[in-house]
Design a protein around this motif. Structure first.
Motif, short mmCIF file in Angstrom:
data_model
loop_
_atom_site.label_atom_id
_atom_site.label_comp_id
_atom_site.label_asym_id
_atom_site.label_seq_id
_atom_site.Cartn_x
_atom_site.Cartn_y
_atom_site.Cartn_z
N ASP A 188 9.74 15.01 5.66
CA ASP A 188 10.43 15.48 4.45
C ASP A 188 9.43 16.13 3.49
OD1 ASP A 188 12.98 15.31 2.69
OD2 ASP A 188 11.38 14.52 1.41
N PRO A 189 9.74 17.33 2.96
CA PRO A 189 8.79 18.06 2.11
C PRO A 189 8.37 17.32 0.85
CG PRO A 189 10.53 19.52 2.87
CD PRO A 189 10.95 18.14 3.27
N LEU A 190 9.21 16.41 0.34
CA LEU A 190 8.82 15.67 -0.86
C LEU A 190 7.60 14.80 -0.60
CD1 LEU A 190 9.80 15.35 -3.79
CD2 LEU A 190 11.09 13.33 -3.06
N LEU A 241 0.81 -1.23 0.00
CA LEU A 241 0.00 0.00 0.00
C LEU A 241 0.84 1.27 0.00
CD1 LEU A 241 -2.68 -1.07 2.65
CD2 LEU A 241 -2.83 -1.25 0.16
N SER A 242 2.16 1.14 0.10
CA SER A 242 3.01 2.34 0.24
C SER A 242 2.88 3.28 -0.95
CB SER A 242 4.47 1.93 0.45
OG SER A 242 4.93 1.14 -0.62
N GLN A 243 2.58 2.75 -2.13
CA GLN A 243 2.46 3.59 -3.32
C GLN A 243 1.21 4.48 -3.28
OE1 GLN A 243 1.39 1.29 -6.92
NE2 GLN A 243 1.15 -0.47 -5.57
N TYR A 244 0.27 4.16 -2.39
CA TYR A 244 -0.98 4.91 -2.34
C TYR A 244 -0.97 6.02 -1.29
CZ TYR A 244 -2.55 0.91 -5.04
OH TYR A 244 -2.66 -0.08 -5.99
N GLY A 245 0.10 6.13 -0.52
CA GLY A 245 0.17 7.18 0.51
C GLY A 245 1.27 8.17 0.20
N GLY A 246 0.99 9.46 0.31
CA GLY A 246 2.01 10.48 0.06
C GLY A 246 1.38 11.81 -0.30
N ARG A 247 2.23 12.81 -0.48
CA ARG A 247 1.73 14.16 -0.77
C ARG A 247 0.93 14.19 -2.07
NH1 ARG A 247 2.80 18.66 1.54
NH2 ARG A 247 4.57 17.78 2.66
N GLU A 248 1.44 13.55 -3.12
CA GLU A 248 0.74 13.57 -4.40
C GLU A 248 -0.59 12.82 -4.33
OE1 GLU A 248 3.13 12.28 -7.63
OE2 GLU A 248 4.54 13.96 -7.48
N GLN A 249 -0.66 11.81 -3.48
CA GLN A 249 -1.90 11.05 -3.36
C GLN A 249 -2.93 11.76 -2.49
OE1 GLN A 249 1.15 9.76 -3.12
NE2 GLN A 249 1.17 8.54 -4.99
N GLY A 250 -2.52 12.80 -1.80
CA GLY A 250 -3.45 13.58 -1.00
C GLY A 250 -3.75 12.99 0.37
N GLY A 251 -2.96 12.03 0.82
CA GLY A 251 -3.19 11.44 2.14
C GLY A 251 -2.04 10.54 2.52
N TRP A 252 -2.10 10.04 3.74
CA TRP A 252 -0.98 9.25 4.28
C TRP A 252 -1.51 7.93 4.81
CZ3 TRP A 252 3.05 12.13 2.91
CH2 TRP A 252 2.85 13.51 2.82
N ASN A 253 -0.78 6.86 4.56
CA ASN A 253 -1.15 5.57 5.13
C ASN A 253 -0.87 5.60 6.64
OD1 ASN A 253 -1.89 4.41 2.68
ND2 ASN A 253 0.20 3.79 2.22
N ASP A 254 -1.88 5.33 7.43
CA ASP A 254 -1.78 5.37 8.89
C ASP A 254 -1.55 3.94 9.40
OD1 ASP A 254 -1.97 5.70 11.60
OD2 ASP A 254 -3.86 6.81 11.55
#
Length: 237
Positions: free
Chosen positions: A117-119, A46-59
């Motif tokens: 990290d800002p990225l 699921l790591s590919q679905y969480g991040g700044r570009e995806q608009g959310g973070w895997n909790d």
């Protein structure tokens, strides 16, 4: 609850988790919490679905550092992997009861910097090697701002291991690897840190050079990797 949170007068995160499936209130208290290894197994695809570009973070759920039933190395692994996967770092323990060692883990500035990290890109599982002795060895890596990377090596086995790898294997996707061979600085984020800088020791390596690491059972080693010029490399000798 919303009114109580608003009355604090400051930004605050309210985390809710719905585990109320299959009448869990009738049996959940009789079983143990999911292990760190099990959560990572679920999180890896699921790591590919969480991040700044995806608009959310895997909790990955609350941190258990300080709640017992884990060794120091297991706490470090827990905190490190939650951080590099960009999970919210929400402590689920009693802060006044934490030991100095436990507090030193959750206040590691360099690990928290990786998380913030800002990225905003989650690290991913690059490979997982099952071991004949049981357990496995895992390598996680992800990009950081300014062409940097985070690299984590996890010994998820019952015994110590000696491992050798190269940065070229990990950073193959970096655009900097397409030109002349790069020199990289590897900053150790868990070895004893200098009081003034809060930073651990670093080494300078070309991407083709071998890196040898000794890991205790359930230990994780984490590095911040960034490109440097050959001139910078020469100035350190």
């Amino acid at each position: 609850m919303s009114r109580a949170l608003e009355s604090t007068g400051r930004p605050i995160i309210y985390a809710m988790c719905n585990w109320g499936e299959d009448a869990s209130w009738e049996w959940a208290s009789d079983i143990v919490h999911c292990s760190v290894a099990r959560v990572l197994e679920w999180a890896a695809p699921l790591s590919q679905y969480g991040g700044r570009e995806q608009g959310g973070w895997n909790d990955l759920d609350m941190l258990e550092v300080g709640n017992g039933n884990m060794t120091y190395d297991e706490y470090v692994t827990h905190f490190s992997l939650w951080a590099i996967l960009k999970s919210p770092l929400i402590l689920g323990s009693n802060l006044p009861n934490m030991t100095p060692d436990e507090l030193s883990i959750v206040t590691n500035r360099e690990i928290i910097r990786i998380n913030k990290d800002p990225l905003g890109v989650s690290a991913r599982l690059r490979w997982k090697r099952d071991l004949k002795t049981g357990g496995d060895l895992q390598l996680w890596a992800g990009p950081l701002e300014n062409n940097g990377h985070v690299v984590a090596l996890l010994n998820n086995s019952p015994g110590p291991l000696n491992i050798t790898f190269t940065l070229g294997d990990i950073l193959a996707a970096s655009p900097l690897q397409k030109g002349p061979e790069m020199v990289w600085q590897m900053l150790d984020l868990w070895s004893p840190r200098e009081p003034a800088s809060h930073k651990g020791p670093s080494v300078f390596l070309r991407s083709s050079e071998d890196i040898s690491v000794a890991l205790r059972s359930h230990q994780t080693q984490v590095w911040r990797v960034k490109p440097v010029s050959p001139l910078q490399l020469g100035s350190t000798s």
